[in-house]
Design a protein around this motif. Structure first.
Motif, PDB file in Angstrom:
ATOM      1  N   GLN A 111       0.834  -1.200   0.000  1.00  0.00           N
ATOM      2  CA  GLN A 111       0.000   0.000   0.000  1.00  0.00           C
ATOM      3  C   GLN A 111       0.871   1.254   0.000  1.00  0.00           C
ATOM      4  O   GLN A 111       1.861   1.340   0.738  1.00  0.00           O
ATOM      5  CB  GLN A 111      -0.906   0.016   1.228  1.00  0.00           C
ATOM      6  N   VAL A 112       0.517   2.228  -0.841  1.00  0.00           N
ATOM      7  CA  VAL A 112       1.230   3.503  -0.858  1.00  0.00           C
ATOM      8  C   VAL A 112       0.261   4.635  -0.538  1.00  0.00           C
ATOM      9  O   VAL A 112      -0.960   4.482  -0.639  1.00  0.00           O
ATOM     10  CB  VAL A 112       1.912   3.767  -2.219  1.00  0.00           C
ATOM     11  N   VAL A 113       0.842   5.769  -0.170  1.00  0.00           N
ATOM     12  CA  VAL A 113       0.073   6.972   0.144  1.00  0.00           C
ATOM     13  C   VAL A 113       0.496   8.058  -0.833  1.00  0.00           C
ATOM     14  O   VAL A 113       1.696   8.327  -0.984  1.00  0.00           O
ATOM     15  CB  VAL A 113       0.342   7.424   1.586  1.00  0.00           C
ATOM     16  N   PRO A 114      -0.448   8.715  -1.521  1.00  0.00           N
ATOM     17  CA  PRO A 114      -0.073   9.830  -2.388  1.00  0.00           C
ATOM     18  C   PRO A 114       0.156  11.108  -1.581  1.00  0.00           C
ATOM     19  O   PRO A 114      -0.569  11.387  -0.637  1.00  0.00           O
ATOM     20  CB  PRO A 114      -1.285   9.975  -3.318  1.00  0.00           C
ATOM     21  N   MET A 115       1.175  11.838  -1.967  1.00  0.00           N
ATOM     22  CA  MET A 115       1.431  13.150  -1.375  1.00  0.00           C
ATOM     23  C   MET A 115       1.469  14.181  -2.499  1.00  0.00           C
ATOM     24  O   MET A 115       2.232  14.051  -3.453  1.00  0.00           O
ATOM     25  CB  MET A 115       2.744  13.180  -0.595  1.00  0.00           C
ATOM     26  N   ARG A 116       0.644  15.212  -2.394  1.00  0.00           N
ATOM     27  CA  ARG A 116       0.619  16.295  -3.369  1.00  0.00           C
ATOM     28  C   ARG A 116       1.423  17.477  -2.837  1.00  0.00           C
ATOM     29  O   ARG A 116       1.514  17.687  -1.629  1.00  0.00           O
ATOM     30  CB  ARG A 116      -0.819  16.743  -3.644  1.00  0.00           C
ATOM     31  N   TYR A 117       1.958  18.256  -3.760  1.00  0.00           N
ATOM     32  CA  TYR A 117       2.642  19.483  -3.364  1.00  0.00           C
ATOM     33  C   TYR A 117       2.536  20.494  -4.503  1.00  0.00           C
ATOM     34  O   TYR A 117       2.318  20.117  -5.666  1.00  0.00           O
ATOM     35  CB  TYR A 117       4.104  19.225  -3.002  1.00  0.00           C
ATOM     36  N   LYS A 118       2.679  21.763  -4.167  1.00  0.00           N
ATOM     37  CA  LYS A 118       2.567  22.817  -5.168  1.00  0.00           C
ATOM     38  C   LYS A 118       3.759  23.744  -5.087  1.00  0.00           C
ATOM     39  O   LYS A 118       3.947  24.451  -4.101  1.00  0.00           O
ATOM     40  CB  LYS A 118       1.263  23.608  -4.988  1.00  0.00           C
ATOM     41  N   PHE A 119       4.584  23.722  -6.127  1.00  0.00           N
ATOM     42  CA  PHE A 119       5.708  24.631  -6.273  1.00  0.00           C
ATOM     43  C   PHE A 119       5.548  25.344  -7.621  1.00  0.00           C
ATOM     44  O   PHE A 119       5.187  24.712  -8.623  1.00  0.00           O
ATOM     45  CB  PHE A 119       7.052  23.889  -6.255  1.00  0.00           C
ATOM     46  N   ALA A 120       5.867  26.629  -7.663  1.00  0.00           N
ATOM     47  CA  ALA A 120       5.862  27.388  -8.919  1.00  0.00           C
ATOM     48  C   ALA A 120       4.554  27.223  -9.689  1.00  0.00           C
ATOM     49  O   ALA A 120       4.552  27.003 -10.900  1.00  0.00           O
ATOM     50  CB  ALA A 120       7.048  26.966  -9.781  1.00  0.00           C
ATOM     51  N   ASP A 121       3.449  27.265  -8.971  1.00  0.00           N
ATOM     52  CA  ASP A 121       2.113  27.214  -9.574  1.00  0.00           C
ATOM     53  C   ASP A 121       1.800  25.898 -10.281  1.00  0.00           C
ATOM     54  O   ASP A 121       0.913  25.833 -11.133  1.00  0.00           O
ATOM     55  CB  ASP A 121       1.902  28.372 -10.558  1.00  0.00           C
ATOM     56  N   ARG A 122       2.528  24.844  -9.967  1.00  0.00           N
ATOM     57  CA  ARG A 122       2.198  23.541 -10.541  1.00  0.00           C
ATOM     58  C   ARG A 122       2.066  22.519  -9.417  1.00  0.00           C
ATOM     59  O   ARG A 122       2.834  22.520  -8.455  1.00  0.00           O
ATOM     60  CB  ARG A 122       3.254  23.091 -11.550  1.00  0.00           C
ATOM     61  N   ILE A 123       1.085  21.658  -9.564  1.00  0.00           N
ATOM     62  CA  ILE A 123       0.836  20.617  -8.576  1.00  0.00           C
ATOM     63  C   ILE A 123       1.374  19.294  -9.110  1.00  0.00           C
ATOM     64  O   ILE A 123       1.040  18.888 -10.233  1.00  0.00           O
ATOM     65  CB  ILE A 123      -0.665  20.491  -8.265  1.00  0.00           C
ATOM     66  N   ARG A 124       2.199  18.656  -8.331  1.00  0.00           N
ATOM     67  CA  ARG A 124       2.695  17.324  -8.667  1.00  0.00           C
ATOM     68  C   ARG A 124       2.486  16.390  -7.483  1.00  0.00           C
ATOM     69  O   ARG A 124       2.124  16.811  -6.388  1.00  0.00           O
ATOM     70  CB  ARG A 124       4.164  17.366  -9.099  1.00  0.00           C
ATOM     71  N   MET A 125       2.738  15.101  -7.731  1.00  0.00           N
ATOM     72  CA  MET A 125       2.489  14.075  -6.729  1.00  0.00           C
ATOM     73  C   MET A 125       3.655  13.107  -6.646  1.00  0.00           C
ATOM     74  O   MET A 125       4.361  12.881  -7.630  1.00  0.00           O
ATOM     75  CB  MET A 125       1.229  13.277  -7.084  1.00  0.00           C
ATOM     76  N   VAL A 126       3.827  12.554  -5.470  1.00  0.00           N
ATOM     77  CA  VAL A 126       4.708  11.398  -5.280  1.00  0.00           C
ATOM     78  C   VAL A 126       3.917  10.331  -4.535  1.00  0.00           C
ATOM     79  O   VAL A 126       2.867  10.603  -3.942  1.00  0.00           O
ATOM     80  CB  VAL A 126       5.989  11.763  -4.496  1.00  0.00           C
ATOM     81  N   TYR A 127       4.429   9.117  -4.583  1.00  0.00           N
ATOM     82  CA  TYR A 127       3.787   8.006  -3.889  1.00  0.00           C
ATOM     83  C   TYR A 127       4.797   7.368  -2.951  1.00  0.00           C
ATOM     84  O   TYR A 127       5.962   7.163  -3.309  1.00  0.00           O
ATOM     85  CB  TYR A 127       3.282   6.971  -4.899  1.00  0.00           C
ATOM     86  N   GLY A 128       4.358   7.072  -1.742  1.00  0.00           N
ATOM     87  CA  GLY A 128       5.254   6.463  -0.770  1.00  0.00           C
ATOM     88  C   GLY A 128       4.536   6.208   0.535  1.00  0.00           C
ATOM     89  O   GLY A 128       3.329   5.927   0.555  1.00  0.00           O
ATOM     90  N   ARG A 129       5.278   6.325   1.627  1.00  0.00           N
ATOM     91  CA  ARG A 129       4.703   6.116   2.966  1.00  0.00           C
ATOM     92  C   ARG A 129       5.257   7.112   3.964  1.00  0.00           C
ATOM     93  O   ARG A 129       6.467   7.321   4.036  1.00  0.00           O
ATOM     94  CB  ARG A 129       5.001   4.704   3.467  1.00  0.00           C
ATOM     95  N   PRO A 130       4.373   7.726   4.784  1.00  0.00           N
ATOM     96  CA  PRO A 130       4.843   8.552   5.898  1.00  0.00           C
ATOM     97  C   PRO A 130       5.502   7.665   6.956  1.00  0.00           C
ATOM     98  O   PRO A 130       5.003   6.575   7.269  1.00  0.00           O
ATOM     99  CB  PRO A 130       3.556   9.187   6.441  1.00  0.00           C
ATOM    100  N   ARG A 131       6.600   8.150   7.508  1.00  0.00           N
ATOM    101  CA  ARG A 131       7.323   7.372   8.523  1.00  0.00           C
ATOM    102  C   ARG A 131       7.983   8.313   9.532  1.00  0.00           C
ATOM    103  O   ARG A 131       8.147   9.503   9.299  1.00  0.00           O
ATOM    104  CB  ARG A 131       8.394   6.488   7.861  1.00  0.00           C
ATOM    105  N   ASN A 132       8.374   7.718  10.662  1.00  0.00           N
ATOM    106  CA  ASN A 132       9.247   8.378  11.654  1.00  0.00           C
ATOM    107  C   ASN A 132       8.706   9.745  12.092  1.00  0.00           C
ATOM    108  O   ASN A 132       9.360  10.773  11.965  1.00  0.00           O
ATOM    109  CB  ASN A 132      10.670   8.524  11.100  1.00  0.00           C
TER     110      ASN A 132
END
Length: 284
Positions: A93-114
């Protein structure tokens, strides 16, 4: 909605300007490598093999900036709830994380930890330091929007009787001229796909010309749904044993650019295929 210079997991945001949790420092980590290098015996040579990337570990140093101690602890609870979620209990199972830099939204997939909280006397004025890490599943960064295209079956031509002169060997097979549909893939690097085939047909086959083909074996009924997912944290099919041996899920990638796609059945049917993808990038 994620605002500029903020991150979001589920519907919880944090970052610059967030009223609950701000980011003091963000370290996107290092894309490491594993290699197959070997020293050549009796020579001053290092022979290079294949290099594989290790996905980076993102590290966030955060804090609350609220009006009171009670509000600060509410903000801690808000982000800790999603950071220590139940994804960790499910293999793959992965968790998507979105972020917005320079007026563009992108995503990564992974897991929150620690996740860690380090309260001190400053909590009395609403300030509580927080740290957390996010382990990426793959060193790729994706557009937020999912692109998709539907494909209907190519229809075999209707043939009646025999036409002279007869040419041997004779065959009763009906030819299919695949209908080609053009798709356009953005991004900067090849991206994975999710292919869903729903409905009836025999030996259903979707082909991205010059790239790869995915074929089911046997017949499917009207209510059947088969999903082939080439994303690296899945890489599987919803019905085991349904794929042909020459279908290699790992190779089901779409490079940027235009592609011709066909979808057909060996003996009719009414199936529809849906190909979905997210444009991908090597840089965040």
């Amino acid at each position: 909605m994620v605002n500029p210079h903020q991150f979001m997991v589920d519907d919880v945001t944090f970052g610059i300007g967030d009223p609950h949790v701000t980011i003091e420092t963000f370290d996107p980590g290092t894309v490491g490598s594993r290699n197959q290098d070997r020293l050549v015996p009796a020579d001053d040579v290092l022979s290079f093999g294949i290099d594989y990337e290790n996905p980076p570990l993102w590290t966030f140093m955060m804090s609350t900036d609220r009006e009171s101690e009670a509000e600060a602890w509410e903000s801690v609870e808000r982000i800790e709830q999603i950071w220590r979620g139940d994804a960790r209990k499910i293999a793959g199972q992965v968790v998507p994380m979105r972020y917005k830099f320079a007026d563009r939204i992108r995503m990564v997939y992974g897991r929150p930890r620690n996740f860690a909280v380090a309260p001190d006397n400053r909590m009395l004025s609403g300030y509580i330091p927080i740290s957390g890490q996010f382990q990426l599943a793959v060193a790729k960064y994706y557009d937020e929007d999912v692109q998709s295209q539907d494909f209907t079956l190519s229809t075999p031509p209707t043939i009646g009787g025999l036409t002279t002169p007869l040419i041997t060997p004779l065959t009763t097979a009906v030819g299919v001229t695949p209908r080609l549909t053009t798709i356009t893939v953005g991004g900067k690097i090849p991206t994975e796909v999710v292919l869903t085939i729903e409905g009836s047909g025999s030996n259903l086959r979707l082909e991205v010309v010059g790239q790869w083909a995915a074929q089911l074996v046997g017949s499917t009924d009207t209510d059947d749904v088969v999903t082939i997912d080439s994303r690296p944290w899945v890489r599987g099919v919803s019905i085991p044993g349904k794929l042909s041996r020459d279908t290699i899920i790992k190779k089901m990638l779409l490079p940027p650019g235009e592609h011709s796609v066909s979808f057909y059945s060996s003996s009719g049917g009414g199936a529809v295929a849906t190909l979905s993808w997210q444009n991908a990038y090597r840089s965040m």
